[in-house]
Structures are given as structure tokens and as C-alpha cells.
Motif scaffolding. Structure first.
Motif, PDB file in Angstrom:
ATOM      1  N   PHE A  83       0.896  -1.184  -0.218  1.00 48.28           N
ATOM      2  CA  PHE A  83      -0.132  -0.178  -0.069  1.00 48.28           C
ATOM      3  C   PHE A  83       0.756   1.279  -0.007  1.00 48.28           C
ATOM      4  CE2 PHE A  83      -3.816  -2.645   1.596  1.00 48.28           C
ATOM      5  CZ  PHE A  83      -4.394  -1.850   0.580  1.00 48.28           C
ATOM      6  N   ASP A  84       2.022   1.208   0.706  1.00 50.60           N
ATOM      7  CA  ASP A  84       2.906   2.464   0.568  1.00 50.60           C
ATOM      8  C   ASP A  84       3.400   2.712  -0.866  1.00 50.60           C
ATOM      9  OD1 ASP A  84       2.651   2.604   3.406  1.00 50.60           O
ATOM     10  OD2 ASP A  84       4.193   1.127   3.766  1.00 50.60           O
ATOM     11  N   ASP A  85       3.300   1.895  -1.643  1.00 49.07           N
ATOM     12  CA  ASP A  85       3.868   2.126  -3.016  1.00 49.07           C
ATOM     13  C   ASP A  85       2.748   2.725  -3.870  1.00 49.07           C
ATOM     14  OD1 ASP A  85       6.226   0.860  -2.163  1.00 49.07           O
ATOM     15  OD2 ASP A  85       5.625  -1.120  -2.827  1.00 49.07           O
ATOM     16  N   LEU A  86       1.509   2.626  -3.551  1.00 51.56           N
ATOM     17  CA  LEU A  86       0.555   3.080  -4.510  1.00 51.56           C
ATOM     18  C   LEU A  86       0.652   4.874  -4.696  1.00 51.56           C
ATOM     19  CD1 LEU A  86      -2.065   2.319  -5.850  1.00 51.56           C
ATOM     20  CD2 LEU A  86      -3.348   2.835  -3.772  1.00 51.56           C
ATOM     21  N   GLN A  87       0.785   5.540  -3.996  1.00 51.36           N
ATOM     22  CA  GLN A  87       0.785   6.793  -4.095  1.00 51.36           C
ATOM     23  C   GLN A  87       2.053   7.147  -5.039  1.00 51.36           C
ATOM     24  OE1 GLN A  87      -1.251   9.076  -3.478  1.00 51.36           O
ATOM     25  NE2 GLN A  87      -2.605   7.733  -2.211  1.00 51.36           N
ATOM     26  N   GLU A  88       3.171   6.320  -4.854  1.00 53.49           N
ATOM     27  CA  GLU A  88       4.323   6.443  -5.842  1.00 53.49           C
ATOM     28  C   GLU A  88       3.754   5.931  -7.268  1.00 53.49           C
ATOM     29  OE1 GLU A  88       8.946   4.828  -6.362  1.00 53.49           O
ATOM     30  OE2 GLU A  88       7.669   4.951  -4.695  1.00 53.49           O
ATOM     31  N   ALA A  89       3.097   4.830  -7.386  1.00 55.88           N
ATOM     32  CA  ALA A  89       2.565   4.325  -8.342  1.00 55.88           C
ATOM     33  C   ALA A  89       1.878   5.112  -9.352  1.00 55.88           C
ATOM     34  CB  ALA A  89       2.199   2.938  -8.516  1.00 55.88           C
ATOM     35  N   THR A 100      -7.561   7.123 -11.734  1.00 54.21           N
ATOM     36  CA  THR A 100      -8.830   7.468 -10.896  1.00 54.21           C
ATOM     37  C   THR A 100      -8.790   6.378  -9.849  1.00 54.21           C
ATOM     38  OG1 THR A 100      -9.993   8.395 -12.658  1.00 54.21           O
ATOM     39  CG2 THR A 100     -11.351   7.712 -10.721  1.00 54.21           C
ATOM     40  N   MET A 101      -8.671   6.829  -8.677  1.00 58.65           N
ATOM     41  CA  MET A 101      -8.804   5.894  -7.676  1.00 58.65           C
ATOM     42  C   MET A 101     -10.365   5.688  -7.056  1.00 58.65           C
ATOM     43  SD  MET A 101      -7.162   5.486  -3.540  1.00 58.65           S
ATOM     44  CE  MET A 101      -5.618   6.079  -4.402  1.00 58.65           C
ATOM     45  N   VAL A 102     -10.789   4.762  -6.836  1.00 58.96           N
ATOM     46  CA  VAL A 102     -12.226   4.400  -6.304  1.00 58.96           C
ATOM     47  C   VAL A 102     -12.487   3.585  -5.250  1.00 58.96           C
ATOM     48  CG1 VAL A 102     -14.591   3.118  -6.941  1.00 58.96           C
ATOM     49  CG2 VAL A 102     -13.233   4.301  -8.667  1.00 58.96           C
ATOM     50  N   PHE A 103     -12.743   4.307  -4.009  1.00 63.32           N
ATOM     51  CA  PHE A 103     -12.824   3.459  -2.834  1.00 63.32           C
ATOM     52  C   PHE A 103     -14.301   2.903  -2.510  1.00 63.32           C
ATOM     53  CE2 PHE A 103     -12.785   2.963   1.765  1.00 63.32           C
ATOM     54  CZ  PHE A 103     -11.386   2.547   2.074  1.00 63.32           C
ATOM     55  N   LEU A 104     -14.263   1.606  -2.010  1.00 62.32           N
ATOM     56  CA  LEU A 104     -15.270   1.034  -1.862  1.00 62.32           C
ATOM     57  C   LEU A 104     -15.535   0.884  -0.346  1.00 62.32           C
ATOM     58  CD1 LEU A 104     -15.612  -1.710  -4.568  1.00 62.32           C
ATOM     59  CD2 LEU A 104     -16.743   0.610  -4.544  1.00 62.32           C
ATOM     60  N   ASP A 105     -16.707   1.537   0.378  1.00 56.26           N
ATOM     61  CA  ASP A 105     -16.921   1.406   1.775  1.00 56.26           C
ATOM     62  C   ASP A 105     -18.189   0.728   2.119  1.00 56.26           C
ATOM     63  OD1 ASP A 105     -16.259   1.490   4.316  1.00 56.26           O
ATOM     64  OD2 ASP A 105     -15.813   3.687   4.413  1.00 56.26           O
ATOM     65  N   ALA A 106     -18.395   0.443   3.376  1.00 53.99           N
ATOM     66  CA  ALA A 106     -19.791   0.177   3.899  1.00 53.99           C
ATOM     67  C   ALA A 106     -19.756  -0.032   5.398  1.00 53.99           C
ATOM     68  CB  ALA A 106     -20.177  -1.290   3.193  1.00 53.99           C
ATOM     69  N   ALA A 107     -20.853   0.067   6.091  1.00 58.35           N
ATOM     70  CA  ALA A 107     -20.740  -0.033   7.519  1.00 58.35           C
ATOM     71  C   ALA A 107     -20.471  -1.054   8.011  1.00 58.35           C
ATOM     72  CB  ALA A 107     -22.323   0.385   7.948  1.00 58.35           C
ATOM     73  N   ALA A 142      -7.162   4.218   5.745  1.00 57.39           N
ATOM     74  CA  ALA A 142      -7.801   5.666   6.198  1.00 57.39           C
ATOM     75  C   ALA A 142      -6.993   6.413   5.228  1.00 57.39           C
ATOM     76  CB  ALA A 142      -7.382   5.888   7.579  1.00 57.39           C
ATOM     77  N   ASP A 143      -5.727   6.559   4.972  1.00 57.71           N
ATOM     78  CA  ASP A 143      -5.239   7.342   3.879  1.00 57.71           C
ATOM     79  C   ASP A 143      -5.718   7.415   2.583  1.00 57.71           C
ATOM     80  OD1 ASP A 143      -3.840   8.519   6.132  1.00 57.71           O
ATOM     81  OD2 ASP A 143      -2.061   7.391   5.626  1.00 57.71           O
ATOM     82  N   LEU A 144      -5.800   6.179   2.117  1.00 55.23           N
ATOM     83  CA  LEU A 144      -6.437   5.796   0.909  1.00 55.23           C
ATOM     84  C   LEU A 144      -7.671   6.316   0.576  1.00 55.23           C
ATOM     85  CD1 LEU A 144      -5.185   2.178  -0.228  1.00 55.23           C
ATOM     86  CD2 LEU A 144      -4.007   4.451  -1.060  1.00 55.23           C
ATOM     87  N   ARG A 145      -8.676   6.064   1.585  1.00 55.44           N
ATOM     88  CA  ARG A 145     -10.024   6.757   1.543  1.00 55.44           C
ATOM     89  C   ARG A 145     -10.158   8.410   1.491  1.00 55.44           C
ATOM     90  NH1 ARG A 145     -14.878   8.260   3.347  1.00 55.44           N
ATOM     91  NH2 ARG A 145     -16.612   6.872   3.403  1.00 55.44           N
ATOM     92  N   GLY A 146      -9.338   8.842   2.092  1.00 54.42           N
ATOM     93  CA  GLY A 146      -9.223  10.266   2.005  1.00 54.42           C
ATOM     94  C   GLY A 146      -8.762  10.793   0.771  1.00 54.42           C
ATOM     95  N   SER A 147      -7.790  10.006   0.094  1.00 57.69           N
ATOM     96  CA  SER A 147      -7.207  10.802  -1.201  1.00 57.69           C
ATOM     97  C   SER A 147      -8.080  10.235  -2.529  1.00 57.69           C
ATOM     98  CB  SER A 147      -5.899  10.222  -1.222  1.00 57.69           C
ATOM     99  OG  SER A 147      -5.699   8.757  -1.299  1.00 57.69           O
TER     100      SER A 147
END
Length: 301
Positions: A83-89, A100-107, A142-147
Motif C-alpha cells: 500500500f505504501d507504494d500506491l501513491q508513488e505508482a 482514478t482511485m475508487v474506494f468502496l466502503d460500507a458500514a 484511512a489514508d487511501l479513503r481520504g485521497s
């Protein structure tokens, strides 16, 4: 095809290829469903890809299928430290494509129910409870969701509704324009958790208390809409709020964001929020924006 332009750094391609969509999010939130839908839409889909390999995948697709081929990669918690490499990639120039980053969430309670239904342990559960695995995953993501460019909350979505959302977002060749969705809702049913903006229409008189308007709604009944628009403060709100939305929309475009969700609420999601959502969309469309209205709670009462 697929070779870097002369003088460019290794692995850096000239901009202009098809986009790269990175799908991530919570376990059980619908990543597999989204991946299948993107594949149906013509994407080249790679599941469980370590982010550090993304530039190589793009290069291989460029060489074998051409730069117009759109790519989707699914990244999940199984990738661990990658995951630490994703921003660099995904950094500008790393793949030579817009991303485009798509983040899927649910309760949590929904995620637990879905995981138990398929009888699968959570990858971070270890010897503990399923919920403990979800809690660790939320911290890790958490950081991925925010970005993320697009956050989709699937708590109340079935498979067909989720695939429709993906089709609306990626089903056309041109995905560079900003897509704006204005969602009417009722506060008594909860605020849409994936909204970028929330506006409260409860400052306007409620047509519910006008006997001849009670049965109507703000979309199909022109008398209800006319009543809402004519109340003191309605026009002033529209004249003040629209420049805010268009100003932010332009900023989103400058930052490469192409999705914007605006929630407009009233008590029950039937009269005021529906009428004002329709008017907001009408005015945005008149200014050239790709906007549509969704009435989440209309007909729910």
C-alpha cells in the motif's frame, strides 16, 4: 508503441493513453462486483495487484493492446506493505496515464453480514473476531479513503445498483468531464455518507403542512415546486449556493477529480429537498455541467 519518449525517464510515458482505475476499499464492500463491471465495460482488469507493479502492467498493456486500452486494477488489504507504494505508482508521469482511485466502503455491520454469508474469514482477522479484522483494515486504509477520487458507500446498494453507479461513472469513452450528482434525501433516514456537500432545506416552510400539497412531491407536482421556490430565502439560497458548487467544481477539475456528489436534505426527502435538487441540476446543466438528480428517499414514506 509502449516505448518512453526520447529523453524521458525509464518507465515514464507521454500523457494521452487510456485511464487507469484503481479499485480499493473494505473487504466485502463490493470490489469483485466493480471489477467485473469494469471488465464488461471494456477495461483490462487485474485483481490483487501489488501497486509497485502497476507501471509494468501499464507498459505491457501498452505494448500488447495499445495505449487506448483502459486498465483497472484491484488493490486490497492482501497486498500488505505494498500500500505504501500506491501513491508513488500513481504519481504524475509514473504510468503516463491519468488515474482514478475508487474506494468502496460500507458500514461494519453490513460488512460482517456479507462476510459471514460467504463464510470467509477476514484477511486481517487472524485468530480474533471478524470485526477486529475490519477495524485493522479501516486503520490501514484511512489514508487511501481520504485521497480517493470517488468514494462509493455500498451499505444500502444491491449488486445492480452498484454496477449502475460504475456504469454511470465509467461507461462512456469520455471520462474527463466532471460528473455531478445532486441527491435529495430525508434527514430522518440519515445523511448520505458519501456526499461531498450537504445542504439543509429545513429552513424553508414545509409543504407537508399545506393540505393540498401534502400528497405531491417536488419532482412531479409543479404546485409543490412552485411553493418551495417562492418561499422567502429559497432564491437567495440558490443564488448563493450555485457559485459555491461551480467554484468547487472548477477546482476539482484542476485537481483531476471528476466526481462530485451534493446532498440536499429536508425532513422526509419528498418536498423541499426534491424540488431544490431539481432546480440546482437545472441551473448547473444550463451552465454546461454534466449534472443529474437522484432522489434517494422519494416514495419511501
Amino acid at each position: 508503441m509502449g516505448m518512453p519518449s526520447e529523453g524521458s525517464a525509464p518507465g515514464v510515458y507521454a500523457e494521452g493513453g487510456g485511464e487507469v482505475v484503481v479499485v480499493t476499499g473494505m473487504t466485502g464492500a463490493g470490489r469483485s462486483t466493480v471489477a467485473k463491471e469494469l471488465e464488461d465495460l471494456g477495461f483490462y482488469v487485474v485483481d490483487n495487484l501489488p501497486p509497485s507493479l502497476l507501471p509494468q502492467v501499464v507498459r505491457l498493456v501498452d505494448e500488447s493492446r495499445g495505449r487506448s486500452q483502459r486498465i483497472a486494477v484491484v488493490v486490497d488489504v492482501r497486498s500488505g506493505s505494498f500500500f505504501d507504494d500506491l501513491q508513488e505508482a500513481l504519481a504524475p508521469g509514473a504510468t503516463g496515464r491519468r488515474s482514478t482511485m475508487v474506494f468502496l466502503d460500507a458500514a461494519d455491520e453490513v460488512l460482517v453480514r456479507r462476510q459471514e454469508a460467504v463464510r470467509r474469514p477476514h484477511p486481517l482477522q487472524g485468530h480474533g473476531r471478524l470485526l477486529e479484522g475490519l477495524e485493522r483494515e479501516r486503520v490501514a486504509l484511512a489514508d487511501l479513503r481520504g485521497s480517493a477520487d470517488l468514494v462509493i458507500d455500498t451499505t444500502t446498494l444491491n449488486v445492480h445498483q452498484l454496477t449502475k453507479r460504475i456504469t454511470e461513472a465509467f461507461g462512456t469513452p469520455d471520462t474527463t468531464s466532471l460528473k455531478m450528482v445532486v441527491i435529495s434525501f430525508g434527514f430522518k433516514y440519515g445523511i448520505p455518507v458519501d456526499a461531498d456537500f450537504v445542504a439543509d432545506m429545513r429552513f424553508l416552510p414545509n409543504p407537508f403542512w399545506v393540505p393540498e400539497l401534502r400528497a405531491g412531491n417536488g419532482r412531479d407536482n409543479t404546485d409543490v415546486a412552485a411553493y418551495v421556490y417562492s418561499r422567502p430565502g429559497a432564491e437567495e439560497f440558490l443564488e448563493g449556493y450555485l457559485p459555491v458548487l461551480t467554484g468547487v467544481a472548477e477546482g476539482y477539475l484542476r485537481e483531476g477529480k471528476r466526481f462530485m456528489r451534493v446532498a440536499v436534505g429536508c425532513t422526509g426527502g419528498k418536498h423541499r429537498s426534491v424540488a431544490m435538487s431539481e432546480e440546482i441540476v437545472r441551473r448547473l446543466t444550463a451552465e454546461g455541467y454534466d449534472a443529474r438528480a437522484v432522489h434517494r428517499d422519494l416514495g419511501r414514506e
